[in-house]
Design an enzyme around this catalytic site. Sequence first.
Site, PDB file in Angstrom:
ATOM      1  N   PRO A  11      -8.313   3.025  -3.640  1.00 62.61           N
ATOM      2  CA  PRO A  11      -9.094   2.169  -2.748  1.00 62.61           C
ATOM      3  C   PRO A  11      -8.821   2.403  -1.262  1.00 62.61           C
ATOM      4  CG  PRO A  11      -7.364   0.931  -3.855  1.00 62.61           C
ATOM      5  CD  PRO A  11      -7.427   2.261  -4.524  1.00 62.61           C
ATOM      6  N   ASN A  12      -9.899   2.345  -0.517  1.00 62.31           N
ATOM      7  CA  ASN A  12      -9.915   2.418   0.951  1.00 62.31           C
ATOM      8  C   ASN A  12      -9.670   3.815   1.514  1.00 62.31           C
ATOM      9  OD1 ASN A  12     -10.441  -0.396   1.371  1.00 62.31           O
ATOM     10  ND2 ASN A  12      -8.338  -0.771   0.728  1.00 62.31           N
ATOM     11  N   ARG A  19     -10.089   4.594  10.767  1.00 57.15           N
ATOM     12  CA  ARG A  19      -9.224   3.527  11.287  1.00 57.15           C
ATOM     13  C   ARG A  19      -7.785   3.895  10.969  1.00 57.15           C
ATOM     14  NH1 ARG A  19     -10.115  -1.333   8.067  1.00 57.15           N
ATOM     15  NH2 ARG A  19      -8.015  -1.701   8.819  1.00 57.15           N
ATOM     16  N   TYR A  24      -2.590   7.287   9.031  1.00 52.49           N
ATOM     17  CA  TYR A  24      -3.179   8.222   8.062  1.00 52.49           C
ATOM     18  C   TYR A  24      -3.788   9.476   8.691  1.00 52.49           C
ATOM     19  CZ  TYR A  24      -2.720   3.942   5.303  1.00 52.49           C
ATOM     20  OH  TYR A  24      -2.223   2.824   4.686  1.00 52.49           O
ATOM     21  N   ASN A  75      -3.462   9.785  -5.401  1.00 53.33           N
ATOM     22  CA  ASN A  75      -3.046   8.828  -4.388  1.00 53.33           C
ATOM     23  C   ASN A  75      -3.657   7.501  -4.818  1.00 53.33           C
ATOM     24  OD1 ASN A  75      -2.592   7.119  -2.276  1.00 53.33           O
ATOM     25  ND2 ASN A  75      -3.108   8.607  -0.681  1.00 53.33           N
ATOM     26  N   ALA A  78      -3.299   1.266  -2.687  1.00 51.26           N
ATOM     27  CA  ALA A  78      -2.565   0.027  -2.944  1.00 51.26           C
ATOM     28  C   ALA A  78      -2.440  -0.284  -4.441  1.00 51.26           C
ATOM     29  CB  ALA A  78      -3.231  -1.125  -2.214  1.00 51.26           C
ATOM     30  N   GLU A  99       2.215  12.110  -7.715  1.00 52.76           N
ATOM     31  CA  GLU A  99       1.744  10.979  -6.900  1.00 52.76           C
ATOM     32  C   GLU A  99       1.882  11.358  -5.428  1.00 52.76           C
ATOM     33  OE1 GLU A  99       4.192   7.525  -7.477  1.00 52.76           O
ATOM     34  OE2 GLU A  99       2.957   6.243  -6.185  1.00 52.76           O
ATOM     35  N   HIS A 101       1.394   9.903  -1.397  1.00 52.99           N
ATOM     36  CA  HIS A 101       1.059   8.897  -0.382  1.00 52.99           C
ATOM     37  C   HIS A 101       1.095   9.578   0.972  1.00 52.99           C
ATOM     38  CE1 HIS A 101       1.003   5.436  -3.032  1.00 52.99           C
ATOM     39  NE2 HIS A 101       2.050   5.972  -3.643  1.00 52.99           N
ATOM     40  N   ARG A 108       7.487   1.269   5.713  1.00 57.29           N
ATOM     41  CA  ARG A 108       6.503   0.206   5.911  1.00 57.29           C
ATOM     42  C   ARG A 108       6.934  -1.081   5.181  1.00 57.29           C
ATOM     43  NH1 ARG A 108       0.768   2.715   4.789  1.00 57.29           N
ATOM     44  NH2 ARG A 108       0.149   0.791   5.859  1.00 57.29           N
TER      45      ARG A 108
END
Length: 197
Positions: A11-12, A19, A24, A75, A78, A99, A101, A108
């Site tokens: 997601p996203n 943004r 990112y 990836n 969330a 995996e 990220h 974070r």
Amino acid sequence: MSRIVYLLNGPNLNLLGKRELHLYGHESLADVQQACAAQAAQLKLSLEFRQSNAESALIDWIHEARERAGGLIINPGAYGHTSIALRDALAACACPILEVHISNVYQREAFRHHSYVSAVAAGVIVGCGTQGYLLALQRIGQVVEGYHAARALKLVAAREQVLLPICAGIHGVLYEELPAAEVVRGLMLRPIKPEFD
Ligand code: CA2
């Protein structure tokens, strides 16, 4: 072992480059896809690059990969921090899973420090920016090559009826991190995961 690699984005991640550039980077998802396609072509891998905001779509793709893929890169966004369903789907895949990220999740918020996916992944790449996807592809490429080299050696040994010292080792295991030539010479073999064909 199939040369098809699924690269799934959660997601996203469709918002990449629009943004949160400090986290990112500037590349859009289309830029990332293009770079991954070039890398996959170089590695002679066939790439299925996908993104969805829906957990169910990601799970359906993981089921698809279970049938077709030689490797899976994800990836999970969330969902990595929240989804047991995603983890269960991945656990049913026999192929190597990596995996990725983009950001360093450990720098974070605490809720990003745990991933349900990591426990079922062969490896995790974190905080390397979008280059993490290319590193993951390289790694999968090496595992696939090692598998094919070991398999070729097994076939030759069977045809020639030669008992190679590494034959017992080759039967039933995959090998990692070795250039094909080294696998063929039988040096430094290291099992990573039970064979799945
Ligand atoms: O660092 C990563 O790759 C993450 O998987 C990205 C996820 C985040 O929830 C994970 O903790 C770490 C978020 C992806 C959101 O991507 C955006 C990109 C641009 C603008 C807004 C969100």
